[in-house]
Design a protein around this motif. Sequence first.
Motif, short mmCIF file in Angstrom:
data_model
loop_
_atom_site.label_atom_id
_atom_site.label_comp_id
_atom_site.label_asym_id
_atom_site.label_seq_id
_atom_site.Cartn_x
_atom_site.Cartn_y
_atom_site.Cartn_z
N UNK A 14 0.84 -1.20 0.00
CA UNK A 14 0.00 0.00 0.00
C UNK A 14 0.88 1.25 0.00
N UNK A 15 0.22 2.40 -0.01
CA UNK A 15 0.93 3.67 0.07
C UNK A 15 1.62 3.81 1.42
N UNK A 16 2.71 4.51 1.45
CA UNK A 16 3.50 4.65 2.68
C UNK A 16 2.68 5.24 3.82
N UNK A 17 1.81 6.18 3.52
CA UNK A 17 1.00 6.80 4.57
C UNK A 17 0.06 5.78 5.22
N UNK A 18 -0.42 4.81 4.43
CA UNK A 18 -1.32 3.79 4.95
C UNK A 18 -0.59 2.75 5.79
N UNK A 19 0.71 2.57 5.57
CA UNK A 19 1.48 1.55 6.26
C UNK A 19 2.01 2.00 7.61
N UNK B 194 2.15 3.13 11.28
CA UNK B 194 1.28 2.99 12.45
C UNK B 194 2.16 2.90 13.70
N UNK B 195 1.52 2.78 14.87
CA UNK B 195 2.29 2.64 16.11
C UNK B 195 3.05 1.32 16.14
N UNK B 196 2.45 0.27 15.60
CA UNK B 196 3.11 -1.03 15.58
C UNK B 196 4.28 -1.06 14.60
N UNK B 197 4.19 -0.28 13.53
CA UNK B 197 5.22 -0.26 12.50
C UNK B 197 5.56 1.19 12.16
N UNK B 198 6.39 1.85 12.99
CA UNK B 198 6.70 3.26 12.74
C UNK B 198 7.61 3.46 11.52
N UNK B 199 8.39 2.43 11.13
CA UNK B 199 9.32 2.53 9.99
C UNK B 199 9.00 1.43 8.98
N UNK B 200 7.97 1.60 8.19
CA UNK B 200 7.56 0.53 7.27
C UNK B 200 8.58 0.25 6.16
N UNK B 201 9.35 1.23 5.76
CA UNK B 201 10.34 1.01 4.70
C UNK B 201 11.39 0.00 5.16
N UNK B 202 11.89 0.16 6.37
CA UNK B 202 12.88 -0.78 6.90
C UNK B 202 12.27 -2.17 7.05
N UNK B 203 11.02 -2.22 7.51
CA UNK B 203 10.35 -3.52 7.68
C UNK B 203 10.21 -4.24 6.34
N UNK B 204 9.75 -3.54 5.32
CA UNK B 204 9.53 -4.19 4.04
C UNK B 204 10.83 -4.48 3.29
N UNK B 205 11.88 -3.73 3.55
CA UNK B 205 13.19 -4.09 2.98
C UNK B 205 13.62 -5.45 3.53
N UNK B 206 13.47 -5.63 4.84
CA UNK B 206 13.81 -6.90 5.47
C UNK B 206 12.87 -8.02 4.98
N UNK B 207 11.60 -7.69 4.79
CA UNK B 207 10.63 -8.67 4.29
C UNK B 207 11.02 -9.17 2.90
N UNK B 208 11.39 -8.26 2.02
CA UNK B 208 11.78 -8.64 0.65
C UNK B 208 13.08 -9.45 0.68
N UNK B 209 14.02 -9.03 1.52
CA UNK B 209 15.28 -9.76 1.64
C UNK B 209 15.03 -11.20 2.10
N UNK B 210 14.19 -11.38 3.12
CA UNK B 210 13.87 -12.71 3.61
C UNK B 210 13.12 -13.53 2.57
N UNK B 211 12.22 -12.91 1.84
CA UNK B 211 11.49 -13.61 0.79
C UNK B 211 12.43 -14.10 -0.31
N UNK B 212 13.40 -13.26 -0.66
CA UNK B 212 14.37 -13.63 -1.69
C UNK B 212 15.23 -14.80 -1.22
N UNK B 213 15.69 -14.76 0.03
CA UNK B 213 16.50 -15.85 0.57
C UNK B 213 15.69 -17.14 0.61
N UNK B 214 14.44 -17.06 1.00
CA UNK B 214 13.58 -18.23 1.06
C UNK B 214 13.38 -18.84 -0.33
N UNK B 215 13.18 -18.00 -1.32
CA UNK B 215 12.99 -18.49 -2.69
C UNK B 215 14.25 -19.18 -3.19
N UNK B 216 15.42 -18.59 -2.93
CA UNK B 216 16.68 -19.21 -3.36
C UNK B 216 16.87 -20.56 -2.69
N UNK B 217 16.57 -20.64 -1.41
CA UNK B 217 16.71 -21.90 -0.69
C UNK B 217 15.75 -22.95 -1.23
#
Length: 82
Positions: free
Chosen positions: A22-27, A29-52
């Motif tokens: 979604x748009x950055x403004x929608x992401x 929240x109090x639970x996720x104050x830095x969504x960009x860092x969270x989704x960078x890690x999410x994409x990195x983990x998804x890529x590692x999982x796919x390679x494995x």
Amino acid sequence: MYDRYWDKEKKQARLKSIQTFRHLEDLTSEEMPYPVAYYKEFVKNSTCLKKLQEKLAHLPVLLYNKKSFGDIAQLGEHLLDV
């Protein structure tokens, strides 16, 4: 998030959309104050999982071709280098 693959018919690299975010403004929240860092890690983990998963798909063939336990142990170490 996109996945890149080789299109054999068109003989060029193509992109396939896997997941939309979604748009950055929608992401934000109090639970996720830095969504960009969270989704960078999410994409990195998804890529590692796919390679494995791709490496593990070839595991039965590789194990069949190995002759000793030492060769299998080396293969296991190589699979973990993602």
